[in-house]
Design an enzyme around this catalytic site. Structure first.
Site, PDB file in Angstrom:
ATOM      1  N   TRP A   1     -15.859  10.895 -13.770  1.00  0.00           N
ATOM      2  CA  TRP A   1     -14.997  10.658 -12.605  1.00  0.00           C
ATOM      3  C   TRP A   1     -14.433  11.946 -12.023  1.00  0.00           C
ATOM      4  O   TRP A   1     -14.149  12.036 -10.832  1.00  0.00           O
ATOM      5  CB  TRP A   1     -13.860   9.708 -12.974  1.00  0.00           C
ATOM      6  CG  TRP A   1     -12.957  10.202 -14.087  1.00  0.00           C
ATOM      7  CD1 TRP A   1     -13.126   9.979 -15.420  1.00  0.00           C
ATOM      8  CD2 TRP A   1     -11.774  10.988 -13.968  1.00  0.00           C
ATOM      9  NE1 TRP A   1     -12.121  10.583 -16.142  1.00  0.00           N
ATOM     10  CE2 TRP A   1     -11.270  11.207 -15.271  1.00  0.00           C
ATOM     11  CE3 TRP A   1     -11.085  11.525 -12.891  1.00  0.00           C
ATOM     12  CZ2 TRP A   1     -10.112  11.946 -15.531  1.00  0.00           C
ATOM     13  CZ3 TRP A   1      -9.926  12.269 -13.134  1.00  0.00           C
ATOM     14  CH2 TRP A   1      -9.449  12.469 -14.452  1.00  0.00           C
TER      15      TRP A   1
ATOM     16  N   TRP B   1      -9.340   7.308  -8.464  1.00  0.00           N
ATOM     17  CA  TRP B   1     -10.530   7.589  -9.268  1.00  0.00           C
ATOM     18  C   TRP B   1     -10.383   7.078 -10.695  1.00  0.00           C
ATOM     19  O   TRP B   1     -11.315   6.512 -11.271  1.00  0.00           O
ATOM     20  CB  TRP B   1     -10.837   9.094  -9.257  1.00  0.00           C
ATOM     21  CG  TRP B   1     -11.734   9.435  -8.117  1.00  0.00           C
ATOM     22  CD1 TRP B   1     -11.382   9.900  -6.888  1.00  0.00           C
ATOM     23  CD2 TRP B   1     -13.158   9.277  -8.089  1.00  0.00           C
ATOM     24  NE1 TRP B   1     -12.489  10.039  -6.096  1.00  0.00           N
ATOM     25  CE2 TRP B   1     -13.594   9.673  -6.798  1.00  0.00           C
ATOM     26  CE3 TRP B   1     -14.113   8.842  -9.004  1.00  0.00           C
ATOM     27  CZ2 TRP B   1     -14.946   9.644  -6.429  1.00  0.00           C
ATOM     28  CZ3 TRP B   1     -15.453   8.817  -8.639  1.00  0.00           C
ATOM     29  CH2 TRP B   1     -15.848   9.204  -7.362  1.00  0.00           C
TER      30      TRP B   1
ATOM     31  N   TRP C   1       2.091   1.886  -3.527  1.00  0.00           N
ATOM     32  CA  TRP C   1       1.117   2.540  -4.408  1.00  0.00           C
ATOM     33  C   TRP C   1       1.272   4.059  -4.365  1.00  0.00           C
ATOM     34  O   TRP C   1       1.082   4.738  -5.377  1.00  0.00           O
ATOM     35  CB  TRP C   1      -0.309   2.155  -4.002  1.00  0.00           C
ATOM     36  CG  TRP C   1      -0.818   0.892  -4.609  1.00  0.00           C
ATOM     37  CD1 TRP C   1      -0.920  -0.330  -4.007  1.00  0.00           C
ATOM     38  CD2 TRP C   1      -1.309   0.705  -5.947  1.00  0.00           C
ATOM     39  NE1 TRP C   1      -1.441  -1.255  -4.887  1.00  0.00           N
ATOM     40  CE2 TRP C   1      -1.694  -0.653  -6.079  1.00  0.00           C
ATOM     41  CE3 TRP C   1      -1.461   1.554  -7.036  1.00  0.00           C
ATOM     42  CZ2 TRP C   1      -2.204  -1.169  -7.273  1.00  0.00           C
ATOM     43  CZ3 TRP C   1      -1.986   1.039  -8.226  1.00  0.00           C
ATOM     44  CH2 TRP C   1      -2.349  -0.307  -8.329  1.00  0.00           C
TER      45      TRP C   1
ATOM     46  N   ASN D   1     -10.716   2.849   2.714  1.00  0.00           N
ATOM     47  CA  ASN D   1     -10.225   2.697   1.346  1.00  0.00           C
ATOM     48  C   ASN D   1     -11.096   1.776   0.498  1.00  0.00           C
ATOM     49  O   ASN D   1     -11.334   2.037  -0.679  1.00  0.00           O
ATOM     50  CB  ASN D   1      -8.781   2.188   1.341  1.00  0.00           C
ATOM     51  CG  ASN D   1      -8.177   2.215  -0.046  1.00  0.00           C
ATOM     52  OD1 ASN D   1      -8.095   3.252  -0.669  1.00  0.00           O
ATOM     53  ND2 ASN D   1      -7.753   1.066  -0.545  1.00  0.00           N
TER      54      ASN D   1
ATOM     55  N   TRP E   1     -20.171  10.691 -20.881  1.00  0.00           N
ATOM     56  CA  TRP E   1     -20.617  10.733 -19.491  1.00  0.00           C
ATOM     57  C   TRP E   1     -21.981  11.404 -19.394  1.00  0.00           C
ATOM     58  O   TRP E   1     -22.306  12.291 -20.189  1.00  0.00           O
ATOM     59  CB  TRP E   1     -19.619  11.513 -18.637  1.00  0.00           C
ATOM     60  CG  TRP E   1     -18.228  10.952 -18.600  1.00  0.00           C
ATOM     61  CD1 TRP E   1     -17.124  11.471 -19.194  1.00  0.00           C
ATOM     62  CD2 TRP E   1     -17.800   9.754 -17.936  1.00  0.00           C
ATOM     63  NE1 TRP E   1     -16.033  10.684 -18.935  1.00  0.00           N
ATOM     64  CE2 TRP E   1     -16.413   9.627 -18.166  1.00  0.00           C
ATOM     65  CE3 TRP E   1     -18.454   8.790 -17.165  1.00  0.00           C
ATOM     66  CZ2 TRP E   1     -15.661   8.579 -17.661  1.00  0.00           C
ATOM     67  CZ3 TRP E   1     -17.696   7.733 -16.657  1.00  0.00           C
ATOM     68  CH2 TRP E   1     -16.328   7.633 -16.904  1.00  0.00           C
TER      69      TRP E   1
ATOM     70  N   GLU F   1       0.829  -1.204   0.000  1.00  0.00           N
ATOM     71  CA  GLU F   1       0.000   0.000   0.000  1.00  0.00           C
ATOM     72  C   GLU F   1       0.866   1.258   0.000  1.00  0.00           C
ATOM     73  O   GLU F   1       0.533   2.256  -0.655  1.00  0.00           O
ATOM     74  CB  GLU F   1      -0.918  -0.006   1.224  1.00  0.00           C
ATOM     75  CG  GLU F   1      -1.976  -1.095   1.206  1.00  0.00           C
ATOM     76  CD  GLU F   1      -2.851  -1.022  -0.026  1.00  0.00           C
ATOM     77  OE1 GLU F   1      -3.429   0.053  -0.297  1.00  0.00           O
ATOM     78  OE2 GLU F   1      -2.959  -2.037  -0.745  1.00  0.00           O
TER      79      GLU F   1
END
Length: 472
Positions: free
Chosen positions: A362, A385, A280, A344, A309, A277
């Site tokens: 998004w 996202w 990332w 998360n 969208w 993690e």
């Protein structure tokens, strides 16, 4: 020689590369400065709770620096454009020959920092900049072709090999020569931000608190892999706000995990998963540096700019308010709105619901999260996202769409978290919470105040699949 240290998102005295290096350099004391930039913060969608968190940390930092005879000055200017000349004047007024600061990697911040460097060079003053917010500097890891990695797994394999070269931590500076300079006053108000409703009790400020949280987490890190996805449990480190403000360094976190891993980066399941993690965070920073457009409201996959969208303000507002009719989605959004933080797993669930089930852009969700999150970080928030929306690097395949009911059944099987955040569902039977048809049939009797589904799950899923297929 006198040093000027420019604090940004590194509000600590322990293991601070710029501060420690300034202390080695200075023979005539250190001056520290922090810039309050309200208009820039508004443009960057910073959350009021995060601004309050920053100010609380500045109080703590100022006190710790005072113990070292380092005055922390507070300068206020509207935007980053004003910073270069202001910080140059500050250095000249206080006879500082050298400026020390840690890298920031966002596009606006890099442009600002380059202007500062240029100003200092024109005036024969020196600047020293350090990689402090990441473990491995963003341009260090490259493919055999000299390109950046756009997929996490191969990046992680290289990161595991080279990270050990960057584990050195920096000592707390010794007391410096006293200076006849008064520390600045930390503001309790910032133009454009309502700070009165921000709860300081949920996230106490200071690096001592950050270290205490790390110690508590170390005692339960063995179960991290098993419990990190369960929002009703205290299964995560709860350090993300402190990492975002720099009250603790990522090196300190990584070293703690390696220590529990018997000196290895890869080993026991719990520490190794947490290290992943942390990796990332580095990965998304290197993506942002290599591909600056992702911090400028553009998708990593440019072809997804053609996605059609939907623009539905009412559905978007229902999502923001936690009134979609989908329990796990609403619980996550209410947690965000009430606490300034979201688990998360729920960030992924709520983001995918907005982008896939509602087919809403998004970027609208990314902005809303930034305006609410106490740990809002552009690289990580954008990366998350775009992963959920299937527009980014290493993104989830567009056809893999989370089912909110499957997610809640798996990660909140007893409904404890859902009922905590959505008390109007406290009488709904457990099995109904995790079943789209049972939830619909029992709602009138057991949850009359809970909203109907704003979208049929199957319809929303099919609509998203068709929109992505149209890109081909």
């Amino acid at each position: 020689m006198r040093a000027l240290v420019w604090f940004r998102r590194d509000l600590r005295v322990d293991d601070n590369a710029a501060l420690a290096s300034a202390a080695e350099f200075a023979t005539d004391g250190i001056v520290a400065v922090y810039f309050v930039t309200p208009q820039q913060w508004i443009e960057h969608d910073e959350a009021p709770c995060k601004i309050k968190f920053w100010l609380d940390h500045l109080e703590s930092l100022s006190a710790k620096l005072a113990e070292l005879n380092i005055p922390l000055l507070i300068e206020q200017c509207d935007s980053f454009l004003d910073v270069p000349k202001r910080i140059l004047k500050l250095a000249q007024n206080h006879d500082c020959s050298d400026l020390f600061f840690n890298h920031e990697y966002e596009a606006n911040e890099q442009q600002r920092d380059q202007h500062v460097i240029d100003q200092f060079e024109l005036n024969d003053l020196n600047t020293h900049c350090f990689h402090d917010r990441v473990v491995v500097p963003p341009e260090t890891i490259k493919t055999k072709e000299g390109k950046f990695y756009s997929v996490f797994t191969p990046y992680r394999k290289v990161w595991d090999r080279v990270a050990e070269e960057y584990l050195k931590t920096y000592p707390r500076p010794k007391q410096q020569k006293p200076l006849d300079i008064k520390p600045g006053d930390i503001p309790d108000k910032v133009k454009g931000f309502d700070l009165e409703e921000c709860r300081s009790d949920l996230w106490p400020a200071g690096e001592d608190e950050a270290q205490a949280r790390l110690e508590k987490f170390k005692s339960r890190i063995g179960g991290y892999n098993d419990y990190r996805d369960i929002p009703s449990l205290n299964g995560t480190s709860l350090l993300s706000p402190y990492l975002a403000v720099g009250a603790i360094s990522i090196r300190q976190c990584l070293n703690a995990a390696i220590e529990l891993n018997e000196g290895r980066i890869a080993g026991a399941e719990g520490p190794t998963t947490w290290i992943s993690e942390l990796t990332w965070r580095d990965f998304y920073v290197q993506v942002m540096v290599a591909c600056p457009r992702v911090s400028k409201h553009q998708p990593f996959k440019l072809k997804t700019n053609q996605l059609q969208w939907r623009n539905d303000p009412q559905e978007f507002q229902a999502w923001c308010d936690g009134q979609t009719g989908y329990p796990i989605v609403d619980a996550g959004m209410r947690q965000l709105n009430r606490t300034g933080w979201m688990h998360n797993r729920l960030r992924m669930v709520t983001a995918m619901f907005l982008t896939k089930n509602l087919l809403i852009d998004w970027r609208m969700g990314e902005k809303y999260f930034m305006q609410k999150l106490i740990d809002g970080d552009l690289a990580s928030n954008n990366g998350g996202w775009q992963w959920s929306a299937s527009t980014g690097t290493d993104a989830v395949p567009y056809f893999r769409i989370f089912n909110p009911f499957s997610q809640s059944k798996r990660f909140d099987p007893e409904g404890d978290f859902i009922r905590k955040m959505c008390p109007e569902l406290k009488k709904v039977p457990k099995k109904s919470l995790h079943d789209v048809k049972k939830m619909a049939s029992c709602r009138p009797e057991f949850a009359p105040d809970y909203p109907e589904y704003i979208v049929d799950y199957s319809h929303g899923r099919e609509r998203a699949l068709q929109a992505f297929k149209a890109l081909k």
